[in-house]
Design a protein around this motif. Structure first.
Motif, PDB file in Angstrom:
ATOM      1  N   SER A 179       0.794  -1.145  -0.054  1.00 41.50           N
ATOM      2  CA  SER A 179       0.074   0.226   0.134  1.00 41.50           C
ATOM      3  C   SER A 179       1.085   1.246  -0.037  1.00 41.50           C
ATOM      4  O   SER A 179       0.539   2.483  -0.474  1.00 41.50           O
ATOM      5  CB  SER A 179      -0.944   0.131   1.245  1.00 41.50           C
ATOM      6  OG  SER A 179      -0.204   0.153   2.467  1.00 41.50           O
ATOM      7  N   ILE A 180       2.277   1.172   0.808  1.00 41.47           N
ATOM      8  CA  ILE A 180       3.231   2.145   0.458  1.00 41.47           C
ATOM      9  C   ILE A 180       3.537   2.814  -0.635  1.00 41.47           C
ATOM     10  O   ILE A 180       3.627   3.841  -1.116  1.00 41.47           O
ATOM     11  CB  ILE A 180       3.821   1.994   1.762  1.00 41.47           C
ATOM     12  CG1 ILE A 180       3.447   2.030   2.962  1.00 41.47           C
ATOM     13  CG2 ILE A 180       5.192   3.067   1.458  1.00 41.47           C
ATOM     14  CD1 ILE A 180       4.605   1.701   4.061  1.00 41.47           C
ATOM     15  N   THR A 181       3.831   1.517  -1.548  1.00 39.92           N
ATOM     16  CA  THR A 181       4.514   1.352  -2.823  1.00 39.92           C
ATOM     17  C   THR A 181       3.702   1.833  -3.900  1.00 39.92           C
ATOM     18  O   THR A 181       4.012   2.040  -5.117  1.00 39.92           O
ATOM     19  CB  THR A 181       5.448   0.397  -3.052  1.00 39.92           C
ATOM     20  OG1 THR A 181       4.692  -0.838  -3.029  1.00 39.92           O
ATOM     21  CG2 THR A 181       6.527   0.206  -2.009  1.00 39.92           C
ATOM     22  N   GLU A 182       2.310   1.418  -3.723  1.00 37.59           N
ATOM     23  CA  GLU A 182       1.346   1.416  -4.850  1.00 37.59           C
ATOM     24  C   GLU A 182       1.257   3.106  -5.338  1.00 37.59           C
ATOM     25  O   GLU A 182       0.975   3.846  -4.537  1.00 37.59           O
ATOM     26  CB  GLU A 182       0.061   0.907  -4.251  1.00 37.59           C
ATOM     27  CG  GLU A 182      -0.944   0.813  -5.256  1.00 37.59           C
ATOM     28  CD  GLU A 182      -2.268   0.650  -4.786  1.00 37.59           C
ATOM     29  OE1 GLU A 182      -3.356   0.485  -5.342  1.00 37.59           O
ATOM     30  OE2 GLU A 182      -2.294  -0.448  -3.931  1.00 37.59           O
ATOM     31  N   PRO A 183       1.397   3.314  -6.427  1.00 39.66           N
ATOM     32  CA  PRO A 183       1.155   4.738  -7.026  1.00 39.66           C
ATOM     33  C   PRO A 183      -0.197   5.233  -6.527  1.00 39.66           C
ATOM     34  O   PRO A 183      -1.235   4.591  -6.814  1.00 39.66           O
ATOM     35  CB  PRO A 183       1.463   4.613  -8.345  1.00 39.66           C
ATOM     36  CG  PRO A 183       1.241   3.338  -8.887  1.00 39.66           C
ATOM     37  CD  PRO A 183       1.691   2.285  -7.677  1.00 39.66           C
ATOM     38  N   ARG A 184      -0.280   6.623  -6.234  1.00 35.77           N
ATOM     39  CA  ARG A 184      -1.694   7.046  -6.021  1.00 35.77           C
ATOM     40  C   ARG A 184      -1.554   8.384  -6.798  1.00 35.77           C
ATOM     41  O   ARG A 184      -0.705   9.206  -7.098  1.00 35.77           O
ATOM     42  CB  ARG A 184      -1.798   7.366  -4.579  1.00 35.77           C
ATOM     43  CG  ARG A 184      -0.809   8.281  -4.084  1.00 35.77           C
ATOM     44  CD  ARG A 184      -1.201   8.429  -2.473  1.00 35.77           C
ATOM     45  NE  ARG A 184      -0.304   9.237  -1.831  1.00 35.77           N
ATOM     46  CZ  ARG A 184      -0.329  10.553  -1.788  1.00 35.77           C
ATOM     47  NH1 ARG A 184      -1.514  11.060  -2.319  1.00 35.77           N
ATOM     48  NH2 ARG A 184       0.479  11.416  -1.468  1.00 35.77           N
ATOM     49  N   THR A 185      -3.037   8.566  -7.068  1.00 35.72           N
ATOM     50  CA  THR A 185      -3.166  10.218  -7.860  1.00 35.72           C
ATOM     51  C   THR A 185      -3.206  11.034  -6.782  1.00 35.72           C
ATOM     52  O   THR A 185      -3.899  11.151  -5.796  1.00 35.72           O
ATOM     53  CB  THR A 185      -4.461   9.947  -8.382  1.00 35.72           C
ATOM     54  OG1 THR A 185      -4.429   9.032  -9.443  1.00 35.72           O
ATOM     55  CG2 THR A 185      -4.733  11.407  -9.467  1.00 35.72           C
ATOM     56  N   GLN A 186      -2.308  12.199  -6.942  1.00 32.19           N
ATOM     57  CA  GLN A 186      -2.065  13.358  -6.264  1.00 32.19           C
ATOM     58  C   GLN A 186      -3.164  14.365  -6.836  1.00 32.19           C
ATOM     59  O   GLN A 186      -2.840  15.584  -7.501  1.00 32.19           O
ATOM     60  CB  GLN A 186      -0.563  14.018  -6.435  1.00 32.19           C
ATOM     61  CG  GLN A 186       0.356  12.838  -5.680  1.00 32.19           C
ATOM     62  CD  GLN A 186       1.581  13.406  -5.756  1.00 32.19           C
ATOM     63  OE1 GLN A 186       1.910  14.598  -5.375  1.00 32.19           O
ATOM     64  NE2 GLN A 186       2.718  12.536  -5.865  1.00 32.19           N
ATOM     65  N   TRP A 187      -4.298  14.330  -6.256  1.00 29.99           N
ATOM     66  CA  TRP A 187      -5.601  15.037  -6.855  1.00 29.99           C
ATOM     67  C   TRP A 187      -5.266  16.503  -6.422  1.00 29.99           C
ATOM     68  O   TRP A 187      -5.475  17.302  -7.445  1.00 29.99           O
ATOM     69  CB  TRP A 187      -6.925  14.626  -6.141  1.00 29.99           C
ATOM     70  CG  TRP A 187      -7.212  13.223  -6.698  1.00 29.99           C
ATOM     71  CD1 TRP A 187      -7.252  11.956  -5.985  1.00 29.99           C
ATOM     72  CD2 TRP A 187      -7.836  13.126  -7.854  1.00 29.99           C
ATOM     73  NE1 TRP A 187      -7.512  10.919  -6.707  1.00 29.99           N
ATOM     74  CE2 TRP A 187      -8.178  11.508  -7.967  1.00 29.99           C
ATOM     75  CE3 TRP A 187      -7.882  13.823  -9.075  1.00 29.99           C
ATOM     76  CZ2 TRP A 187      -8.396  10.793  -9.290  1.00 29.99           C
ATOM     77  CZ3 TRP A 187      -8.610  13.121 -10.332  1.00 29.99           C
ATOM     78  CH2 TRP A 187      -8.762  11.654 -10.264  1.00 29.99           C
ATOM     79  N   LEU A 188      -4.761  17.084  -5.325  1.00 27.78           N
ATOM     80  CA  LEU A 188      -4.812  18.329  -5.144  1.00 27.78           C
ATOM     81  C   LEU A 188      -3.693  19.085  -6.352  1.00 27.78           C
ATOM     82  O   LEU A 188      -3.894  20.130  -7.103  1.00 27.78           O
ATOM     83  CB  LEU A 188      -4.196  18.951  -3.852  1.00 27.78           C
ATOM     84  CG  LEU A 188      -3.765  20.129  -3.715  1.00 27.78           C
ATOM     85  CD1 LEU A 188      -4.837  21.073  -3.855  1.00 27.78           C
ATOM     86  CD2 LEU A 188      -3.342  20.343  -1.900  1.00 27.78           C
ATOM     87  N   GLU A 189      -2.557  18.349  -6.477  1.00 26.67           N
ATOM     88  CA  GLU A 189      -1.720  18.863  -7.357  1.00 26.67           C
ATOM     89  C   GLU A 189      -2.019  18.806  -8.915  1.00 26.67           C
ATOM     90  O   GLU A 189      -1.822  19.625  -9.914  1.00 26.67           O
ATOM     91  CB  GLU A 189      -0.390  18.076  -7.372  1.00 26.67           C
ATOM     92  CG  GLU A 189       0.571  18.177  -6.236  1.00 26.67           C
ATOM     93  CD  GLU A 189       0.006  17.560  -5.016  1.00 26.67           C
ATOM     94  OE1 GLU A 189      -1.052  16.989  -5.051  1.00 26.67           O
ATOM     95  OE2 GLU A 189       0.576  17.432  -3.701  1.00 26.67           O
ATOM     96  N   VAL A 190      -3.007  17.684  -9.381  1.00 27.79           N
ATOM     97  CA  VAL A 190      -3.477  17.527 -10.510  1.00 27.79           C
ATOM     98  C   VAL A 190      -4.434  18.804 -10.965  1.00 27.79           C
ATOM     99  O   VAL A 190      -4.612  19.466 -11.674  1.00 27.79           O
ATOM    100  CB  VAL A 190      -4.364  16.351 -10.771  1.00 27.79           C
ATOM    101  CG1 VAL A 190      -5.368  16.378 -12.127  1.00 27.79           C
ATOM    102  CG2 VAL A 190      -3.344  15.198 -10.849  1.00 27.79           C
ATOM    103  N   ILE A 191      -5.393  19.244  -9.695  1.00 31.23           N
ATOM    104  CA  ILE A 191      -6.301  20.433  -9.858  1.00 31.23           C
ATOM    105  C   ILE A 191      -5.604  21.701 -10.067  1.00 31.23           C
ATOM    106  O   ILE A 191      -5.950  22.461 -10.638  1.00 31.23           O
ATOM    107  CB  ILE A 191      -7.113  20.299  -8.690  1.00 31.23           C
ATOM    108  CG1 ILE A 191      -8.156  19.028  -8.483  1.00 31.23           C
ATOM    109  CG2 ILE A 191      -8.138  21.564  -8.695  1.00 31.23           C
ATOM    110  CD1 ILE A 191      -8.943  18.874  -9.857  1.00 31.23           C
ATOM    111  N   LEU A 192      -4.547  21.741  -9.365  1.00 27.39           N
ATOM    112  CA  LEU A 192      -3.912  23.001  -9.428  1.00 27.39           C
ATOM    113  C   LEU A 192      -3.143  23.188 -10.870  1.00 27.39           C
ATOM    114  O   LEU A 192      -3.286  24.141 -11.416  1.00 27.39           O
ATOM    115  CB  LEU A 192      -2.572  22.987  -8.341  1.00 27.39           C
ATOM    116  CG  LEU A 192      -2.924  23.216  -7.015  1.00 27.39           C
ATOM    117  CD1 LEU A 192      -1.728  23.200  -6.150  1.00 27.39           C
ATOM    118  CD2 LEU A 192      -3.597  24.659  -6.925  1.00 27.39           C
TER     119      LEU A 192
END
Length: 402
Positions: free
Chosen positions: A9-22
């Motif tokens: 779960s730590i290494t699984e890539p995740r979407t950084q939504w705040l950065e995407v919206i910015l």
């Protein structure tokens, strides 16, 4: 077992939504370089007294940089660094808007518009590459769909807030507020992303061939070329449809309504395409479905003569399908590209082809409609859709890179 699951779960890539919206908001601020002159066109005509042709040239001058330097911008961004290019482009755009807020002589204003083209190009090449990098694989089509709405949203915001500023405070306040907005986005993204480990990309130096040889390699690369070809036939059509179809509606009230509603429908279609490409089918199939939908609506239009309401409804559905094309084309690039460098080159080529379509399409459609009326529009749309279907099918044959 629990340690393993925690580690995954730590290494699984995740979407950084705040950065995407910015980054999406940064795209909106860059697209406002087009929208601010569109909404203030009459005011510029009155202030500069240069005539509609010269003022219109100043409006479209932003697209010149993308038309000429689209591919090279992707190459430069991959070497210099995407965040540097993005922040530099935003700060350049802010500086030019501040100069415009002084209402300089027209020749200087025109130069600032041409330079704004480089600012806009830097953003549309670097920002989607960064968004793709900040998105988990299962969200890339969705985030590209969100990104694809930036142009329509910019025009909607400028039509609402920008028109209000213009009416109350004038041209200088409109350009000044845009300069503050785009500069703020540059500063915020610099401090937000400069230490982001996901964006710790080493500048690409593997291509050591001559400049023109590199460009030819990009043009010959179907992973970059085919999404851009799919996008080209969209830009040929949408600007023309939004500009000329309201004039074919007999009811003046419906004309005004369609001028507001159609851009919003197009934006909705772009986001819808990203969601469909994410959860239901590959982006290439979404593009194929979209072009088939546009062609079907065009055929229906040719049989409608009496009812303005039905005509508007069919046009609305056609524009919804048209809006799905950029969402699918943008989603194709990270789906097909094998590296961030290839993605940046794809976005650069997309910008170049998009400006080409926006340049060639309107006069072609204007001539066809002037000579043949609605049948001329329908036949031209069907021709465009034929090419769109062809390139969508071709793109669908490329093996997807996961």
């Amino acid at each position: 077992m629990s340690n393993t699951s925690i580690h995954s779960s730590i290494t699984e890539p995740r979407t950084q939504w705040l950065e995407v919206i910015l980054l999406w908001i940064a795209g909106i601020s860059a697209a406002m370089q087009f929208a601010k002159f569109s909404v203030s066109f009459d005011g510029l005509l009155e202030h500069y007294q240069m005539g509609a042709t010269s003022t219109g040239a100043a409006l479209s001058a932003v697209g010149i940089a993308g038309l000429v330097f689209g591919v090279s911008a992707g190459m430069i961004a991959s070497r210099v660094g995407y965040l540097k290019v993005l922040v530099g482009a935003l700060l350049l755009g802010g500086s030019l808007s501040l100069i415009q807020s002084t209402l300089p002589p027209f020749n200087l204003l025109f130069v600032t518009r041409m330079l704004e083209g480089f600012s806009q190009l830097g953003v549309v090449v670097a920002a989607p590459t960064l968004i793709a990098k900040l998105s988990a694989p299962q969200h890339k089509s969705l985030t590209m769909g969100i990104w694809g709405t930036f142009f329509g949203v910019a025009f909607a915001v400028c039509g609402w807030a920008g028109k209000s500023i213009l009416d109350q405070y004038g041209l200088q306040a409109l350009f000044l507020s845009h300069g503050v907005f785009i500069t703020t986005m540059g500063v915020v993204l610099f401090f937000k992303l400069r230490k982001n480990p996901v964006l710790d990309l080493v500048p690409i130096t593997e291509m050591q061939d001559g400049f023109f040889k590199q460009m030819m390699q990009i043009y010959r690369n179907p992973r970059a070329l085919l999404p851009s070809c799919v996008f080209l036939f969209y830009t040929c059509t949408l600007v023309s449809v939004l500009t000329y179809i309201p004039g074919l509606i007999g009811d003046s009230t419906l004309q005004k309504l369609m001028m507001v509603v159609l851009p919003l429908i197009s934006t909705g279609g772009t986001f819808l395409a990203g969601a469909i490409a994410q959860y239901l089918m590959r982006p290439q199939r979404v593009a194929l479905m979209a072009y088939c939908g546009v062609a079907s609506c065009a055929v229906v239009l040719s049989f409608i003569s009496g009812s303005a309401e039905i005509f508007c409804a069919v046009v609305g559905v056609m524009v919804l399908f048209l809006g799905m094309v950029p969402g699918s084309a943008l989603a194709m690039i990270p789906t097909l590209a094998r590296s961030p460098s290839e993605q940046a080159q794809g976005y650069g080529l997309l910008a170049q082809f998009g400006n080409l379509g926006a340049t060639v399409g309107p006069p072609t459609f204007a001539t066809s409609i002037a000579v043949y009326g609605l049948p001329g529009l329908v036949v031209l749309v069907l021709c465009v859709c034929s090419f769109g279907v062809l390139f969508s099918l071709w793109a669908g044959r490329i093996k997807t890179v996961l």
